[in-house]
Design an enzyme around this catalytic site. Structure first.
Site, short mmCIF file in Angstrom:
data_model
loop_
_atom_site.label_atom_id
_atom_site.label_comp_id
_atom_site.label_asym_id
_atom_site.label_seq_id
_atom_site.Cartn_x
_atom_site.Cartn_y
_atom_site.Cartn_z
CE LYS A 112 3.45 -8.27 0.06
NZ LYS A 112 3.59 -6.95 0.71
NE ARG A 309 0.93 2.57 -2.30
CZ ARG A 309 1.51 2.27 -3.46
NH1 ARG A 309 1.19 2.96 -4.54
NH2 ARG A 309 2.39 1.31 -3.56
#
Length: 466
Positions: A112, A309
């Site tokens: 992050k 993903r």
């Protein structure tokens, strides 16, 4: 030689990858653990091998070599966002194709802090907060004061802070602070917790957006440098621990059926789509990916994270996306472009039509904090409709033992309609017709989240407090 995929996952995503391979004319191999012997993905796979753990890289690669696979699809969860696994797959002596983005993209966007730094470099707005780990309570207080001034300058009042462990995830290692005087003790507590659980004392401070909608942008990039998007999804309805329960596409209520926006939703949507594409191009993103945004009631928007993903909810984007009159299948697009195919179309060829919604059917006790439940399903059934797709690994109307080793996700119900009012009618009809019966390991009736889904359906497209 035609490609052959190792499907390194379980349950409904394994089944969807199996179907995609069959439609593309590709061979595939499934893996399973002892606990999953009753799953449909094991029953239906023609070639399958038992392994010790879906996270065991050595087991997975050994099966891939034995079965002469040329590629690995990680699905979601487990190793899907593990850049070390992706790097090992492509760099080993007998290299394989990783059906996903490059390992560098997984590494950089999956962290992050790194993602925030890269996004800021690219000129993409992110949630206000620190972009370097903090290790001192004095520095933490100083950074919190600076952040408070920044938020006031942006017109954001009455906000609080989130003190978060850098290495945390899934709601772990995070605490809200409403008063600057609390920063130091909370920082020390989170730092100690982070060191104990994650081995990393790094802490960040971030603004807590008081109310928002959680909007996702679905991107597809290819290794040939092509980029398209498949619109937006709204994933605001979540459990206590920020786990999604209902998702709907498109992400904005253009027609004002429920939402009363203080901004032009189409304008905000276009901006976050273009920012997502900008960041994807900036990092040469080369697979499906989800760029997740927080949008405030005033129309401000901040990139929260990037999921590198295929998403659980990818099919609702596919349901509303048409190319040459045919629905898109994002898993097929992900596989064939990873194996070298060119996209074969561009953004103007993608036409959006209708609404799609996904319910996540889960064995959980909502009244006890969404506590996961194990036990036995004795009956799982629904009424088939042309507008309904149910993705599940649970055998229909058969006894099924819910494994304790995995999340107790039972099924995804995907509902399509050309207009919003019809979508709501169909959703209510599905929830009135679906049946999930069974008992817990203590012999009590098996709880599910069906009542919760019925209750929360009316909050679609609403701004909810964080």
């Amino acid at each position: 030689m035609k490609d052959k995929l190792l499907i390194a996952n379980r349950g409904e995503i394994a089944l969807r990858i199996m179907t995609a391979c069959e439609e593309l004319g590709l061979g595939y191999v499934c893996v399973y653990t002892k606990e999953d012997e009753g799953s449909l993905h094991v029953r239906l796979a023609k070639e399958k091998y038992r392994i010790s753990d879906y996270r065991d890289m050595n087991d997975l690669l050994a099966v891939a070599d034995y079965a002469k696979c040329t590629a690995i699809h990680p699905g979601y969860g487990f190793l899907a966002e593990n850049y070390r696994f992706a790097r090992r797959v492509v760099k080993r002596e007998r290299s394989l194709v990783f059906i996903g983005p490059s390992w560098e993209a997984i590494r950089d966007l999956g962290n992050k802090l790194t993602m925030k730094r890269i996004a800021l470099e690219a000129g993409v707005p992110v949630i206000p907060g620190t972009i370097e780990p903090i290790y001192s309570d004095v520095e933490a207080e100083m950074k919190a004061e600076e952040l408070l001034e920044e938020l006031k300058a942006q017109g954001i009042e009455n906000t609080s802070f989130l003190v978060k462990a850098v290495a945390g995830g899934g709601g772990m290692g995070i605490e809200e602070v409403r008063d600057l005087a609390e920063i130091r003790p909370v920082f020390r507590r989170i730092r100690a917790y982070a060191k104990r659980l994650f081995g990393d004392e790094g802490v960040i401070i971030e603004a807590k957006i008081p109310a928002f909608q959680h909007i996702e942008v679905q991107i597809l990039g290819t290794r040939n440098g092509e980029y398209v998007h498949f619109g937006t999804r709204n994933c605001t309805i979540q459990s206590l621990y920020k786990q999604k329960r209902i998702e709907v596409a498109p992400g904005f209520d253009y027609e004002g059926n429920i939402a009363d926006y203080k901004f032009d939703p189409r304008e905000v949507e276009e901006k976050i789509i273009q920012y997502s594409l900008k960041l994807a191009r900036y990092v040469n993103y080369d697979s499906v990916g989800t760029f997740e945004w927080l949008v405030t009631p005033e129309g401000k928007f901040y990139l929260m994270e990037v999921n590198t993903r295929i998403q659980v909810e990818n099919e609702i984007s596919a349901q509303i996306s048409f190319v040459n009159g045919k629905r898109v299948n994002l898993i097929k697009e992900q596989i064939r472009t990873a194996l070298g195919d060119k996209l074969g179309y561009s953004q103007p060829d993608v036409v959006f039509k209708g609404y799609a919604l996904e319910f996540r059917l889960i064995a959980e006790d909502v009244k006890r904090g969404f506590q996961a439940v194990s036990g036995t399903i004795t009956r799982f059934d629904w009424v088939d409709h042309p507008w309904l797709t149910v993705r599940t690994h649970v055998p229909r109307n058969e006894k099924y033992e819910i494994p304790t080793q995995f999340d107790p996700n039972l099924a995804l119900a995907i509902i399509y309609a050309e207009d919003f009012s019809e979508l709501m009618k169909r959703c209510e009809r599905f929830l009135s017709e679906v049946v999930i019966e069974g008992f817990t390991s203590q012999g009590e009736p098996l709880p599910t989240n069906l009542d919760y889904l019925r209750e929360k359906l009316k909050f679609l497209y609403q701004f909810l407090p964080s």
